[in-house]
Design a protein around this motif. Sequence first.
Motif, short mmCIF file in Angstrom:
data_model
loop_
_atom_site.label_atom_id
_atom_site.label_comp_id
_atom_site.label_asym_id
_atom_site.label_seq_id
_atom_site.Cartn_x
_atom_site.Cartn_y
_atom_site.Cartn_z
N PRO A 73 43.61 36.26 46.01
CA PRO A 73 42.21 35.86 45.77
C PRO A 73 41.36 37.03 45.30
N GLY A 74 40.68 36.85 44.18
CA GLY A 74 39.73 37.86 43.68
C GLY A 74 40.37 39.07 43.02
N PHE A 75 41.70 39.08 42.86
CA PHE A 75 42.33 40.28 42.28
C PHE A 75 42.01 40.40 40.79
N ILE A 76 41.44 41.55 40.44
CA ILE A 76 41.24 41.90 39.02
C ILE A 76 41.61 43.36 38.87
N LEU A 77 42.37 43.70 37.85
CA LEU A 77 42.72 45.10 37.62
C LEU A 77 42.03 45.58 36.35
N ARG A 78 41.38 46.73 36.47
CA ARG A 78 40.79 47.37 35.29
C ARG A 78 41.64 48.60 34.95
N ILE A 79 42.08 48.67 33.70
CA ILE A 79 42.82 49.85 33.23
C ILE A 79 41.89 50.66 32.33
N HIS A 80 41.66 51.90 32.70
CA HIS A 80 40.76 52.78 31.96
C HIS A 80 41.58 53.80 31.19
#
Length: 253
Positions: A73-80
Amino acid sequence: MKIRVLGCFGGNVPECGMTSFLVNDTVCLDAGFVSGALSLREQVKVKDVVISHSHLDHTCSLPFLIDNNFSAPGFILRIHAIREVIASMKAHLFNNQTWPDFTCLPNDLTPVLKLVEVPIEKPFRVNGLSIRAVRVSHIVPTTGFVVEDKTGTVAYSSDTAPTDRFWEVVNKVGNLKAVIVETSFPNELQDLANVSGHLTPQTLDTELKKLKRDVPVYLYGAKPRHRARIRAQVRALKRRRLAFLVQGKTYKF
Ligand SMILES: [Zn+2]
């Protein structure tokens, strides 16, 4: 700043994970071994990954980090990463061939993966950290990172052959606590190091003359087959405050 070494090698055998550092429990610097080193409970807390370059020993656990946590639930990954690295990951990793394009899954409006382009040498903020990307000299577009939190700053070279700008920037950093530098090959493979954009103990020694700050230097990136030889050659340099990172260890700076 807390840095847990998930993997610190330039290749993978059972006791050697590839390059990845967990900063303050939630931000990964490179992702060669995130899913191999962290439990599911720990992985789901990683919301941001900062990637130095497209090579697999720095990126190969990204597909599994996302896949493992896709339905959490709510997992979001940001790759910078800088523009060229983002473009490479779009074209060669999350391209619906090597792995699904998670930037439009489960749908375009609420994707589980966001690719975030970062500037060169201008600070950007990631979950309580201020980070600067600095170009280094590898065979694909690559940046090291200067990572700062409230307690101090650590500089990470990523993969590089002899380079200058990284050291110029590092020498001016306030509250510098440590530098992490690569050393991939032994001296007898200097030609291979040169053509692949890496350091050996002898070129590391030259590089460290450019560092004008008295801080500990930690090494990563040894190719597993050569690590004993690299260790012996680094010891022979007889430099103080120079050590190899220990996989699994958490450093506090
Ligand atoms: Zn590389």
